[in-house]
Design an enzyme around this catalytic site. Structure first.
Site, PDB file in Angstrom:
ATOM      1  N   ASP A  34      12.642   2.222  42.213  1.00  0.00           N
ATOM      2  CA  ASP A  34      13.239   0.890  42.281  1.00  0.00           C
ATOM      3  C   ASP A  34      12.964   0.090  41.007  1.00  0.00           C
ATOM      4  O   ASP A  34      11.872   0.122  40.470  1.00  0.00           O
ATOM      5  CB  ASP A  34      12.621   0.158  43.483  1.00  0.00           C
ATOM      6  CG  ASP A  34      13.105  -1.266  43.605  1.00  0.00           C
ATOM      7  OD1 ASP A  34      14.296  -1.451  43.914  1.00  0.00           O
ATOM      8  OD2 ASP A  34      12.304  -2.194  43.391  1.00  0.00           O
ATOM      9  N   GLU A  77      16.741   3.667  39.507  1.00  0.00           N
ATOM     10  CA  GLU A  77      17.604   2.488  39.587  1.00  0.00           C
ATOM     11  C   GLU A  77      17.342   1.604  38.386  1.00  0.00           C
ATOM     12  O   GLU A  77      16.236   1.124  38.187  1.00  0.00           O
ATOM     13  CB  GLU A  77      17.330   1.663  40.846  1.00  0.00           C
ATOM     14  CG  GLU A  77      18.271   0.473  40.915  1.00  0.00           C
ATOM     15  CD  GLU A  77      17.638  -0.797  41.483  1.00  0.00           C
ATOM     16  OE1 GLU A  77      18.375  -1.569  42.100  1.00  0.00           O
ATOM     17  OE2 GLU A  77      16.438  -1.030  41.305  1.00  0.00           O
TER      18      GLU A  77
HETATM   19  C1  LIG Z   1      19.334  -1.857  44.548  1.00  0.00           C
HETATM   20  C2  LIG Z   1      17.919  -2.228  44.840  1.00  0.00           C
HETATM   21  O1  LIG Z   1      17.178  -1.456  45.410  1.00  0.00           O
HETATM   22  N1  LIG Z   1      17.516  -3.417  44.465  1.00  0.00           N
HETATM   23  C3  LIG Z   1      16.184  -3.879  44.690  1.00  0.00           C
HETATM   24  C4  LIG Z   1      15.521  -4.027  43.367  1.00  0.00           C
HETATM   25  O2  LIG Z   1      14.237  -4.500  43.494  1.00  0.00           O
HETATM   26  C5  LIG Z   1      14.155  -5.747  44.122  1.00  0.00           C
HETATM   27  C6  LIG Z   1      12.713  -6.072  44.186  1.00  0.00           C
HETATM   28  O3  LIG Z   1      11.978  -4.944  44.543  1.00  0.00           O
HETATM   29  C7  LIG Z   1      14.805  -5.747  45.497  1.00  0.00           C
HETATM   30  O4  LIG Z   1      14.885  -7.059  45.982  1.00  0.00           O
HETATM   31  C8  LIG Z   1      16.197  -5.198  45.405  1.00  0.00           C
HETATM   32  O5  LIG Z   1      16.752  -5.045  46.667  1.00  0.00           O
END
Ligand SMILES: CC(=O)N[C@H]1CO[C@H](CO)[C@@H](O)[C@@H]1O
Ligand SMILES: *[C@@H]1O[C@H](CO)[C@@H](O)[C@H](O)[C@H]1NC(C)=O
Ligand SMILES: *[C@@H]1O[C@H](CO)[C@@H](O)[C@H](O)[C@H]1NC(C)=O
Ligand SMILES: *[C@@H]1O[C@H](CO)[C@@H](O)[C@H](O)[C@H]1NC(C)=O
Ligand SMILES: *[C@@H]1O[C@H](CO)[C@@H](O)[C@H](O)[C@H]1NC(C)=O
Ligand SMILES: *[C@@H]1O[C@H](CO)[C@@H](O)[C@H](O)[C@H]1NC(C)=O
Ligand SMILES: *[C@@H]1O[C@H](CO)[C@@H](O)[C@H](O)[C@H]1NC(C)=O
Ligand SMILES: *[C@@H]1O[C@H](CO)[C@@H](O)[C@H](O)[C@H]1NC(C)=O
Ligand SMILES: *[C@@H]1O[C@H](CO)[C@@H](O)[C@H](O)[C@H]1NC(C)=O
Ligand SMILES: *[C@@H]1O[C@H](CO)[C@@H](O)[C@H](O)[C@H]1NC(C)=O
Ligand SMILES: [Ca+2]
Ligand SMILES: [Ca+2]
Length: 587
Positions: free
Chosen positions: A222, A285
């Site tokens: 993430d 990601e």
């Molecule tokens: C797409 C995704 O997983 N987004 C996450 C990115 O990180 C933030 C904080 O950990 C999350 O709020 C998001 O949902």
């Protein structure tokens, strides 16, 4: 569905131009993202859980899924629905127990499903024991987070610099206990870890090993690009896009994202995974520019997610736009890399709501027939759409923080509603079905639950229960987010019976992706046939013939001539699947 979606298997082999030639060892599978709160509730509290996922694994195998990625299931105060983790090696009681998780791993592996966990390395919850100890300055935890005394301006203490958090407002939060600010790139309850600390790196490596030892097949990482920050803590340059210093768009992120050290840490994680006998995966990601995204391929990721079909496609994109998006991934990806295609996730408006139903069907076709890894967000396979969520029902912190006037543009709740399994139990059916039993035996478990949750109101709510709808997600009418009102039309059970349904389209195409034919498909050629008709050809071995996927992203039917763009198109094609406008004329 109005789109021309013709899928043809040619009888003869042909020679066509090469756009991209997949390596023999290409990873070609279907990855499915489960948002655990919304997949299936097994115990009637209105929130999805691990036992629920076990109960519905068959849906995944029936849908030709090869790997499941679970959004976070760890112990969490749920300020950011699980992305704020207070213990990386515990399962949150909302989702179940470690035993439930072990059962899930086994049940998945029994079905040849790989299980991928969300690894959230950038931050912890402020409730995490490490942060609590860091607050008190206890060594070595004192260095686990990014603390800074700030700067004095005319006798007033100010945050160290102008860094803005993704959720808006300063990325720095003052704590009296430490007499210092800590950094949080997301909500303030999510303090960023200090990766310059060898102890932090070691702890996080232990987290990876803990889950690998439990049998998980890899991690989706993430928010990777936020991992390291420049240690000089300088102001970031202004973007000029807005005058609002609280807007995330205020600054250019040259010190807070995409730092070189963020890449350098990846091989150390890869090494840990590679110590295991079974193949293990790393998916990254990072919403960032093309070169920074592609760079992850070189540092040990199986792939960084390809969000281009989400971010660069609109309701009015032409076939040429789509071709550009698809081709550019192939052109920029390093040799030997695994391409991947993503149409939605828990942060983005659902596919159909974003680009319309016509284009959604056409895009699903591209998703499943392009080589590499297809990524399906739960519910996408049945055409789930965003649901309107009232301010009162709003759960997402990003929505709540925006306030009543603006929450709708920020909240991610609309794309997180419960999975629509069936159209079960309409109003009034419940009492007739259960009249013959005593309330205690039939409603026993429900009554108990309601009593716990709502104490003396139990009887009232019990009565209400009997008149509520259910959709196969939960036995509890009070689900954590309301079920989409279109569940009677769009639900798995109904769509399975309808040969023109969204799910039938998905199932057929995913069958094809999983088929032996697909393994033989080699070269990929993309062509524009007219303003809105985009075609993908896959050249196969002579035995299997060639494959053409023809998709119409426009609103009108279109007559196209394949032989005008592809060489040696045979006069006869077998149509494998077509939406309502399905004539394939010989020429
Ligand atoms: C797409 C995704 O997983 N987004 C996450 C990115 O990180 C933030 C904080 O950990 C999350 O709020 C998001 O949902
Ligand atoms: C495929 O093989 C190439 C060349 O041997 C190698 O560089 C690459 O890492 C392999 N890819 C996968 C996914 O195994
Ligand atoms: C996380 O939970 C486990 C199991 O309950 C416990 O042993 C461990 O100490 C906890 N870790 C932290 C850092 O709180
Ligand atoms: C799982 O894969 C193995 C090896 O490829 C195969 O032998 C087995 O039949 C598969 N099981 C299922 C349930 O598909
Ligand atoms: C500090 O105070 C002086 C005099 O009041 C003022 O001119 C200056 O702009 C202030 N500086 C900042 C950074 O606020
Ligand atoms: C991060 O940890 C390192 C090593 O312990 C330490 O030297 C550094 O001061 C810490 N950084 C911050 C901003 O706290
Ligand atoms: C992409 O981002 C990186 C890191 O911020 C930057 O160095 C690079 O110049 C950017 N590339 C393009 C093409 O904008
Ligand atoms: C295409 O659609 C987007 C929004 O989906 C809009 O901002 C843009 O102006 C449109 N472009 C044209 C040429 O219509
Ligand atoms: C997507 O859009 C951005 C911003 O307009 C652009 O820089 C980028 O090149 C586009 N990428 C693709 C793959 O079309
Ligand atoms: C819908 O699903 C629920 C939960 O699995 C089940 O109890 C119910 O019988 C199903 N209803 C229909 C009409 O299939
Ligand atoms: Ca539950
Ligand atoms: Ca960070």
């Amino acid at each position: 569905m109005r789109a021309v979606i013709a899928f043809c298997v040619a009888v003869l082999p042909l020679v066509i131009g090469i756009t991209w030639n997949p390596p023999d060892n290409i990873t070609d599978f279907s990855l499915y993202q489960i948002y655990p709160r919304s997949y299936k509730d097994s115990d009637g509290d209105g929130i999805g859980d691990l036992r629920g996922i076990i109960q519905r694994l068959d849906h995944l195998t029936e849908s030709n899924v090869d790997a499941v990625w679970l959004s976070p299931i760890y112990r969490s105060p749920m300020v950011d629905f699980g992305y704020d983790i207070s213990n990386f090696t515990e399962i949150d009681p909302i989702f179940g127990t470690l035993k439930d998780f072990e059962d899930l791993v086994k049940a998945a592996h029994d079905r040849n499903l790989s299980l991928i966990l969300d690894f959230v390395p950038n931050h912890t919850s402020d409730q995490h024991e490490w942060f609590q100890k860091s607050l008190q300055g206890i060594s070595p935890y004192d260095n686990y987070y990014v603390w800074h005394p700030g700067r004095m301006e005319n006798g007033t203490r100010k945050p160290p610099n102008n860094w803005v958090s993704v959720m808006g407002g300063s990325a720095w939060e003052w704590r009296d206990e430490r007499q210092a600010y800590y950094l949080h790139q997301f909500v303030k309850q999510e303090p960023d870890l200090n990766y310059s600390s060898p102890n932090v790196r070691r702890e996080m490596e232990d987290v990876l090993r803990f889950w690998l030892d439990k049998g998980v097949d890899g991690f989706r990482i993430d928010a990777m690009k936020y991992l390291y920050e420049d240690q000089r803590f300088l102001d970031e340059p202004l973007s000029g896009l807005t005058d609002d210093p609280n807007s995330y768009d205020y600054t250019l992120k040259i010190y807070t994202t995409d730092q070189q050290q963020t890449y350098d840490i990846l091989p150390t994680w890869r090494q840990i995974l590679d110590k295991y006998k079974q193949p293990k995966y790393i998916f990254i990601e990072a919403y960032t520019n093309t070169s920074s995204t592609m760079k992850y391929y070189h540092y040990g990721a199986d792939f960084p997610f390809n969000f281009d079909l989400i971010t660069n496609l609109t309701r009015n994109s032409t076939a040429a736009d789509i071709q550009h998006i698809v081709d550019s991934w192939f052109e920029n990806m390093p040799e030997g890399g695994t391409p991947n295609w993503v149409l939605g996730n828990h942060d983005r408006s659902r596919l159909i709501s974003r680009i319309g139903e016509t284009r959604a069907g056409a895009l699903i076709m591209c998703l499943l027939l392009l080589p590499g890894v297809s990524v399906t967000y739960y519910g996408e396979e049945i055409g789930m759409t965003d649901e309107y969520i009232s301010w009162e029902d709003t759960q997402d912190p990003q929505g709540c923080l925006a306030g009543k006037a603006n929450y709708q543009s920020k909240s991610r709740d609309p794309q997180r509603t419960p999975f629509q399994w069936n159209n079960s139990v309409s109003a009034g059916e419940f009492p007739t079905r259960y009249n013959f039993h005593t309330a205690e035996t039939v409603f026993g478990p429900i009554a108990q639950l309601l009593r716990n949750k709502f104490s003396e109101k139990a009887n009232f709510l019990l009565a209400e229960t009997t008149n509520q709808i259910e959709n196969g997600f939960s036995s509890n009418p009070h689900t954590w987010l309301p079920i989409n009102k279109n569940y009677k039309t769009y639900n798995l059970a109904a769509e399975k019976k309808d040969k023109n349904s969204y799910y039938t389209l998905y199932e057929k195409l995913s069958n094809l992706k999983k088929s032996k034919h697909n393994r033989k498909w080699a070269k990929v050629v993309t062509k524009v046939l007219d303003e809105y008709v985009f075609a993908i050809a896959r050249e196969t071995s002579p035995k299997y013939g060639n494959v053409y996927a023809i998709t119409n992203f426009g609103d009108k039917a279109s007559k196209v001539d394949l032989s005008s763009v592809f060489d040696d198109v045979p006069r006869k094609l077998n149509v494998y699947y077509a939406s309502t406008v399905s004539k394939v004329l010989p020429w």
